[in-house]
Design a protein around this motif. Sequence first.
Motif, PDB file in Angstrom:
ATOM      1  N   UNK A   1       1.005  -1.090   0.011  1.00 16.04           N
ATOM      2  CA  UNK A   1      -0.002  -0.126   0.189  1.00 16.04           C
ATOM      3  C   UNK A   1       1.257   1.195   0.275  1.00 16.04           C
ATOM      4  N   UNK A   2       2.197   1.615   1.013  1.00 14.03           N
ATOM      5  CA  UNK A   2       2.884   1.783   0.965  1.00 14.03           C
ATOM      6  C   UNK A   2       3.986   2.491  -0.236  1.00 14.03           C
ATOM      7  N   UNK A   3       3.799   1.621  -1.014  1.00  5.76           N
ATOM      8  CA  UNK A   3       4.470   1.627  -2.285  1.00  5.76           C
ATOM      9  C   UNK A   3       3.722   1.629  -3.766  1.00  5.76           C
ATOM     10  N   UNK A   4       3.169   1.605  -2.832  1.00  9.87           N
ATOM     11  CA  UNK A   4       1.436   2.219  -4.322  1.00  9.87           C
ATOM     12  C   UNK A   4       1.278   3.186  -4.520  1.00  9.87           C
ATOM     13  N   UNK A   5       0.957   3.691  -3.316  1.00 13.01           N
ATOM     14  CA  UNK A   5       0.840   5.369  -3.181  1.00 13.01           C
ATOM     15  C   UNK A   5       2.335   6.008  -2.840  1.00 13.01           C
ATOM     16  N   UNK A   6       2.864   5.408  -3.036  1.00 18.24           N
ATOM     17  CA  UNK A   6       4.738   6.861  -3.564  1.00 18.24           C
ATOM     18  C   UNK A   6       4.568   5.963  -4.388  1.00 18.24           C
ATOM     19  N   UNK A   7       4.456   5.128  -5.624  1.00 20.11           N
ATOM     20  CA  UNK A   7       4.519   5.160  -6.761  1.00 20.11           C
ATOM     21  C   UNK A   7       4.122   6.322  -7.805  1.00 20.11           C
ATOM     22  N   UNK A   8       3.040   6.777  -7.457  1.00 19.04           N
ATOM     23  CA  UNK A   8       2.800   8.291  -7.992  1.00 19.04           C
ATOM     24  C   UNK A   8       3.826   9.342  -7.952  1.00 19.04           C
ATOM     25  N   UNK A   9       3.727  10.258  -9.323  1.00 19.74           N
ATOM     26  CA  UNK A   9       5.121  11.296  -8.622  1.00 19.74           C
ATOM     27  C   UNK A   9       4.304  12.487  -8.138  1.00 19.74           C
TER      28      UNK A   9
END
Length: 93
Positions: A13-21
């Motif tokens: 969840x965290x990495x998916x959220x941070x994967x968007x610039x």
Amino acid sequence: MTEEHADVREAVKVYKALGEPTRLKIALLLTEEKNLCCSDIGSKLESVAGSTLSHHLKQLTESGLLDLRKDGTYIYYSVNRKMAQKYAPYLLE
């Protein structure tokens, strides 16, 4: 569900959220300036529409990376330092 599976699900969840610039920019902004409301964040990012910004903040909050505090009609956001330290320590550098 084991604790290991919960950690993996949380990390995704965290990495998916941070994967968007734009969401990464929001997280970085909130590590520098604590307790910003949506309009303050929007004015600092400039090129993000209000509805889009709300969506990004919702994604970051649901991932556990942001905490929110309501004060009347305003919602103030800040980075959940425990989550950031665990999954994205580079945000805190």
